[in-house]
Enzyme design. Structure first.
Site, PDB file in Angstrom:
ATOM      1  N   GLY A  15       0.808  -1.223   0.000  1.00 14.52           N
ATOM      2  CA  GLY A  15       0.000   0.000   0.000  1.00 14.52           C
ATOM      3  C   GLY A  15       0.834   1.263   0.000  1.00 14.52           C
ATOM      4  O   GLY A  15       0.429   2.273   0.558  1.00 14.52           O
ATOM      5  N   GLY A  16       2.021   1.216  -0.614  1.00 12.64           N
ATOM      6  CA  GLY A  16       2.795   2.442  -0.815  1.00 12.64           C
ATOM      7  C   GLY A  16       2.324   3.142  -2.082  1.00 12.64           C
ATOM      8  O   GLY A  16       1.229   2.863  -2.595  1.00 12.64           O
ATOM      9  N   LEU A  17       3.156   4.027  -2.600  1.00  9.52           N
ATOM     10  CA  LEU A  17       2.741   4.815  -3.762  1.00  9.52           C
ATOM     11  C   LEU A  17       2.308   3.943  -4.934  1.00  9.52           C
ATOM     12  O   LEU A  17       1.279   4.197  -5.555  1.00  9.52           O
ATOM     13  CB  LEU A  17       3.886   5.717  -4.226  1.00  9.52           C
ATOM     14  CG  LEU A  17       4.025   7.047  -3.504  1.00  9.52           C
ATOM     15  CD1 LEU A  17       5.286   7.750  -3.984  1.00  9.52           C
ATOM     16  CD2 LEU A  17       2.804   7.919  -3.741  1.00  9.52           C
ATOM     17  N   GLY A  19       1.325   0.726  -5.039  1.00 11.41           N
ATOM     18  CA  GLY A  19       0.129  -0.066  -4.761  1.00 11.41           C
ATOM     19  C   GLY A  19      -1.124   0.795  -4.714  1.00 11.41           C
ATOM     20  O   GLY A  19      -2.177   0.413  -5.242  1.00 11.41           O
ATOM     21  N   HIS A 241      22.831   5.630  -0.804  1.00 10.38           N
ATOM     22  CA  HIS A 241      22.596   7.075  -0.820  1.00 10.38           C
ATOM     23  C   HIS A 241      23.781   7.775  -0.170  1.00 10.38           C
ATOM     24  O   HIS A 241      24.226   7.372   0.902  1.00 10.38           O
ATOM     25  CB  HIS A 241      21.308   7.403  -0.068  1.00 10.38           C
ATOM     26  CG  HIS A 241      20.797   8.788  -0.337  1.00 10.38           C
ATOM     27  ND1 HIS A 241      21.431   9.908   0.137  1.00 10.38           N
ATOM     28  CD2 HIS A 241      19.721   9.223  -1.044  1.00 10.38           C
ATOM     29  CE1 HIS A 241      20.751  10.983  -0.274  1.00 10.38           C
ATOM     30  NE2 HIS A 241      19.715  10.594  -0.986  1.00 10.38           N
ATOM     31  N   SER A 255      18.000  14.080   2.710  1.00  9.01           N
ATOM     32  CA  SER A 255      17.589  14.162   1.310  1.00  9.01           C
ATOM     33  C   SER A 255      18.603  14.842   0.405  1.00  9.01           C
ATOM     34  O   SER A 255      19.294  15.775   0.798  1.00  9.01           O
ATOM     35  CB  SER A 255      16.271  14.926   1.242  1.00  9.01           C
ATOM     36  OG  SER A 255      15.965  15.260  -0.086  1.00  9.01           O
ATOM     37  N   ARG A 312      23.983   9.875  -7.459  1.00 11.38           N
ATOM     38  CA  ARG A 312      24.237   9.323  -6.134  1.00 11.38           C
ATOM     39  C   ARG A 312      25.407   8.346  -6.098  1.00 11.38           C
ATOM     40  O   ARG A 312      26.181   8.344  -5.147  1.00 11.38           O
ATOM     41  CB  ARG A 312      22.962   8.642  -5.631  1.00 11.38           C
ATOM     42  CG  ARG A 312      21.900   9.666  -5.361  1.00 11.38           C
ATOM     43  CD  ARG A 312      20.589   9.044  -4.976  1.00 11.38           C
ATOM     44  NE  ARG A 312      19.648  10.112  -4.646  1.00 11.38           N
ATOM     45  CZ  ARG A 312      18.371   9.904  -4.356  1.00 11.38           C
ATOM     46  NH1 ARG A 312      17.884   8.676  -4.360  1.00 11.38           N
ATOM     47  NH2 ARG A 312      17.578  10.914  -4.072  1.00 11.38           N
ATOM     48  N   HIS A 378      20.007   2.361   0.301  1.00 15.20           N
ATOM     49  CA  HIS A 378      18.813   3.191   0.148  1.00 15.20           C
ATOM     50  C   HIS A 378      17.745   2.604  -0.765  1.00 15.20           C
ATOM     51  O   HIS A 378      16.563   2.667  -0.449  1.00 15.20           O
ATOM     52  CB  HIS A 378      19.272   4.544  -0.399  1.00 15.20           C
ATOM     53  CG  HIS A 378      18.174   5.550  -0.560  1.00 15.20           C
ATOM     54  ND1 HIS A 378      17.360   5.913   0.482  1.00 15.20           N
ATOM     55  CD2 HIS A 378      17.764   6.283  -1.635  1.00 15.20           C
ATOM     56  CE1 HIS A 378      16.488   6.818   0.055  1.00 15.20           C
ATOM     57  NE2 HIS A 378      16.701   7.046  -1.222  1.00 15.20           N
ATOM     58  N   ARG A 427      19.653   4.915  -9.828  1.00 18.95           N
ATOM     59  CA  ARG A 427      18.446   5.738  -9.939  1.00 18.95           C
ATOM     60  C   ARG A 427      18.782   7.203  -9.696  1.00 18.95           C
ATOM     61  O   ARG A 427      19.525   7.523  -8.769  1.00 18.95           O
ATOM     62  CB  ARG A 427      17.398   5.293  -8.919  1.00 18.95           C
ATOM     63  CG  ARG A 427      16.161   6.163  -8.937  1.00 18.95           C
ATOM     64  CD  ARG A 427      15.065   5.625  -8.044  1.00 18.95           C
ATOM     65  NE  ARG A 427      15.370   5.679  -6.631  1.00 18.95           N
ATOM     66  CZ  ARG A 427      15.349   6.781  -5.890  1.00 18.95           C
ATOM     67  NH1 ARG A 427      15.081   7.958  -6.434  1.00 18.95           N
ATOM     68  NH2 ARG A 427      15.610   6.724  -4.600  1.00 18.95           N
TER      69      ARG A 427
END
Lengths: 643, 269
Positions: A15-17, A19, A241, A255, A312, A378, A427
């Protein structure tokens, strides 16, 4: 199966972004969704994303940026390992995704005129990152959580929160017809029917022990699919990261937006007569007392074009190496990330969320002191293998084609971080939120079409025996686990796995070290057979759930190591000190791991990357010859892009 | 997961008193553990250590304690519990603050306003159920491309942003004298909804499209369990880990409800 749609259902696991976006899109297509999640979906790991979400926008476009440029940056950032057609499609859709999120009420930061504000991010010279403070992931996920709650109120979504995915249910043809899951309160093991299943279960940071990931990011769900026959691709590509805050229980992310907003990375140093940097005589002194000439801004010196916003993998290796050279803060494994020269008001407005995290967990004010940071595991670029249907000219995907983001198991899809698409060998920052939402929205339609055009009988017509058998397998596995009364502590096994994976398979790897790690993981697999579970209760038994996931983490760890072992080259996040160059001839290929049930280990093959529009070029980010005619080096910063 | 409980500096041993309960209907009991900690330890790393070493100070083997945790950086809202008598997130509760010296004591209990599932884990589904009741969403016309959303001033965005950081952790509800434990779901519609949900109603009423459901929200909040049940103790705003101006939200919704009621009285709609 016309007319059967009333009975047809899709299961979304996670149920994250990804899902949530999938659930929104699939229900909009008229198919009800059963949404499974270990945690209440609002607590999913996507909330941890901070910096922003990339998309071409009007200002950048007038400076020469375009969707094609976004696509090119993503391919170049990923060192050409990503299949190009899906990335092309994602970049095309990105501006429309931002508009949609805007309509859903995401409080994107605004300029004085009321336009959506933009910030600079790694791997780009254009401002193309939309943001909501420094909690962009939380804000985007809440917007989708709210839309799913709305669908739930309308009876289109049924949530199974506090349920854990245990295995896909495959029929005799090998197609996915549902899942087995466990209620984490009653510990009931139950099979559920579905006409298609979407895995959206995120990454596997916990395989490395400490990471920036949430505690549920064990990779167990992906591993269970892999052990059931789904291919696992590019596992060795793990993003470390560059800027995390070391901690006792986790590495807290600082961040990339800190650098996008002007943050400078430096270590105390001294220049010798020849102009070469060496260690500072007092590397632990109060950083505020160190004059500018004794601050070695090593990213800015080594990468004049990109400076602190190199991608990164590059920033991570440079930070790691500067510490190996003995120039870390206090001589140790830390460097400064400095924002203390910026106005407090601006920092609070644009970066308040991460300023607060540093204050709360370190106890120092980053508006006054440079932050002390070090790289941390990360993101997994690799994951479940998925296919897609490209357009004939390879520019994008056939919209709604049922095969888009389907794994090698028919009817079983993988969306978001759990698949291996889009990001190649590294990424770019602020592309993850985009790829998760893109998968859900764009490829959700493919799921709908697969279910509607399904040549199979609907899942509701599949014989019950298939589900009873799958439940039985999981029930027996659990009984076996609980019956083990060995002397091995499962928490220690997971800690040893994490230490080994971090040492052997993160920033700098060698064939010799990877082989030792493969042997160590084999030893842990053996010891895992002799664990004891300290809780036999059949009510909310977290110790049992954790013990189960450790076995799955061992299987994924093995696949990651074996891929890294055979990939004798350096590309993106995968740096082999014994093979420091990229080797396109041998390795412009995806690594495919398939689980061998006999040996319980991965067998590895390689598969060509679909190149398409952008031919591989050297990836230097201007380090060697900023004016050599390389695309990146030749670029100058567009006006107004950096303040 | 089985992290070391410390980073190696300022090593010491603390005594952790843990309130345990095997299930919703079981009697609570206390167990104590001696836990090695150091600089960087927090309540979550202490619980991780106890799970890996579940032996009480009496030397008795026990089960690993059950607790909720997630992001460990105070954005997911999972790990709310009562630490030394005060509700907060376990992950940001630094041991250096609570137990600076060797032998110092730390007391951990579950929240009291939600049914205990097991040990420190509670069931907060009422909070999510109330968000649904409050239509806590923007009613968009689907996901097809219809251009950008409404424009917004930076000031309005900053106000909405703070409200949007609510992670449904439940701290404000635990601290509120008017918010009561309701094990019976039937009572959820009548008992006080609490600050978090009222603040979310304000958040969605502020959005141009979201405000199309304003009337429905205000009707909900003008009835039993609505905004007038607030006793103005102001505990909510003091315990909110995100420093959301909850009392401002309650006041704002109070004004909206009053105007709504007057309109209803005269227009009847």
């Amino acid at each position: 199966m016309a007319g059967a749609s009333q009975q047809q259902r899709v299961i979304v696991v996670g149920g994250g972004l990804a899902g949530l976006a999938a659930a929104v899109r699939i229900t909009e297509g008229g198919i009800p969704v059963d949404l499974f999640s270990i945690v209440p979906v609002k607590r999913s790991h996507s909330v941890c994303a901070q910096g922003g979400i990339n998309a071409c926008n009007d200002i950048a476009r007038q400076q020469g940026y375009s969707e094609h440029e976004h696509f090119d940056e993503t391919i170049y950032g990923g060192d050409f390992l990503a299949h190009q057609p899906p990335v092309y499609e994602m970049a095309q859709m990105a501006p429309r995704i931002i508009d949609l999120l805007d309509r859903m009420g995401v409080p994107f930061n605004r300029t004085a005129e009321g336009q959506r504000d933009l910030r600079l991010f790694g791997g780009s010279l254009y401002k193309r990152t939309h943001f909501s403070g420094a909690t962009t992931g939380q804000q985007l996920m809440y917007a989708l959580d709210e839309q799913v709650r709305r669908a739930e109120a309308a009876g289109k979504v049924h949530k199974y929160e506090h349920w854990e995915f245990l295995r896909p249910v495959l029929d005799e043809m090998g197609a996915c017809r549902g899942i087995v899951a466990q209620d984490l309160r009653t510990m009931q093991i139950r099979a559920f029917r579905a006409d298609a299943v979407v895995m959206a279960t995120g990454g596997c940071g916990l395989v490395f022990g400490q990471s920036t990931n949430s505690v549920m990011c064990t990779g167990a769900a992906a591993s269970r699919c892999y052990q059931a026959g789904v291919k696992y691709a590019n596992g060795e590509f793990i993003q470390v990261h560059p800027t995390a805050i070391p901690g006792a229980d986790k590495l807290r992310l600082m961040s990339e937006s800190a650098r996008g907003e002007g943050g400078r990375v430096w270590v105390p140093g001294k220049k010798d007569a020849s102009g070469a940097w060496g260690p500072h005589p007092q590397p632990g002194m109060d950083p505020r007392q160190i004059p500018d000439e004794d601050r070695y801004y090593f990213l800015e010196e080594r990468y004049p074009a990109y400076g602190n916003i190199v991608p990164r993998d590059i920033a991570t290796r440079e930070i790691f190496n500067v510490c190996l050279e003995g120039m870390g803060v206090g001589g140790g494994r830390m460097v400064y990330l400095d924002l203390s020269f910026k106005p407090r008001e601006e920092l609070e407005r644009k970066l308040g969320g991460i300023m607060e995290i540093y204050r709360k967990f370190v106890g120092e004010d980053p508006c006054e002191f440079p932050m002390k940071i070090f790289p941390g595991v990360h993101y997994s670029m690799g994951g479940l293998w998925t296919r897609y249907t490209p357009k004939s000219d390879l520019r994008g995907l056939e919209k709604g084609a049922p095969g888009n983001m389907m794994t090698n198991v028919e009817g079983l899809y993988a969306f978001g971080e759990v698949n291996y698409q889009y990001h190649g060998a590294n990424r770019l920052g602020a592309n993850a939120l985009l790829s998760c939402i893109f998968d859900g929205l764009f490829n959700g339609e493919s799921v709908v079409n697969y279910v509607r055009d399904n040549a199979h009988a609907p899942a509701s017509a599949v014989e019950q025996g298939l589900y009873a058998g799958a439940e039985q397998i999981e029930g027996d596995k659990e009984k076996d686990l609980l019956a083990r009364d060995g002397d091995q502590n499962v928490y220690e096994i997971s800690a040893e796995l994490g230490d080994e994976m971090t040492e052997a398979s993160t920033v700098i790897k060698t064939g010799e070290r990877l082989q030792r790690a493969i042997d160590k993981v084999a030893e842990l697999r053996d010891r895992y057979r002799r664990i004891g579970v300290a809780d036999a209760s059949m009510w909310t038994n977290q110790a049992l759930s954790f013990a189960k996931s450790v076995g799955d983490m061992i299987a994924i760890g093995d696949a990651i190591l074996r891929g890294g072992m055979l990939r004798e080259e350096s590309r993106g996040s995968h740096y082999r000190a014994d093979h420091p160059e990229r080797n396109d001839e041998r390795f412009l290929k995806s690594t495919i791991a398939e689980f061998d049930p006999q040996s319980k280990t991965a067998s590895i093959t390689f598969e060509d990357v679909e190149v398409g529009m952008v031919e591989p070029r050297k990836r230097t980010y201007g380090k060697i010859e900023p004016a050599s005619g390389q695309k990146a080096g030749a670029k100058t910063e567009p006006a107004g892009a950096s303040n | 997961m089985a992290a070391e409980a410390s980073t190696g500096m300022n090593e010491r041993v603390i005594r952790v008193r843990l309130k345990r309960q095997d299930g919703p209907d079981a009697r609570p009991r206390w167990e104590s553990f001696d836990v090695p900690v150091g600089t960087g330890s927090n309540v979550t790393s202490v619980l991780q250590w106890i799970c890996a070493h579940p032996v009480t100070v009496e030397g008795k083997n026990t089960t690993p304690p059950v607790y909720d945790s997630g992001c460990l950086e105070e954005v997911c809202g999972s790990c709310t519990m009562v630490v030394n008598g005060r509700v907060r997130q376990a992950c940001s509760a630094l041991i250096d603050h609570y137990c600076p010296k060797d032998g110092d004591e730390l007391t951990l209990e579950p929240m009291t306003k939600f049914p205990v599932v097991r040990d420190l884990s509670v069931d907060r589904s009422r909070l999510f159920s109330n968000l649904e009741r409050m239509r806590a969403w923007v009613p968009v016309d689907g996901t097809y491309d219809l251009g950008a959303g409404p424009e917004e001033t930076p000031e309005a965005q900053q106000t909405r942003y703070v409200l949007s950081t609510c992670m449904s952790c439940g701290c404000c509800l635990e601290a509120c004298p008017q918010y009561t434990l309701e094990t019976d779901e039937e009572a959820w519609d009548r008992a006080f909804v609490g600050a978090a949900v009222i603040s979310q109603a304000r958040y969605f009423n502020m959005h141009e499209t979201g405000s199309s459901l304003k009337k429905v929200r205000l009707t909900e909040l003008s009835g039993p369990g609505g905004v007038s049940d607030c006793g103005n103790a102001q505990n909510c705003v003091n315990v909110c880990p995100k420093e959301i101006p909850l009392t401002e939200s309650i006041a704002a919704i109070g004004r909206q409800v009053t105007a709504h009621n007057i309109r209803q009285f005269f227009s009847g709609d």
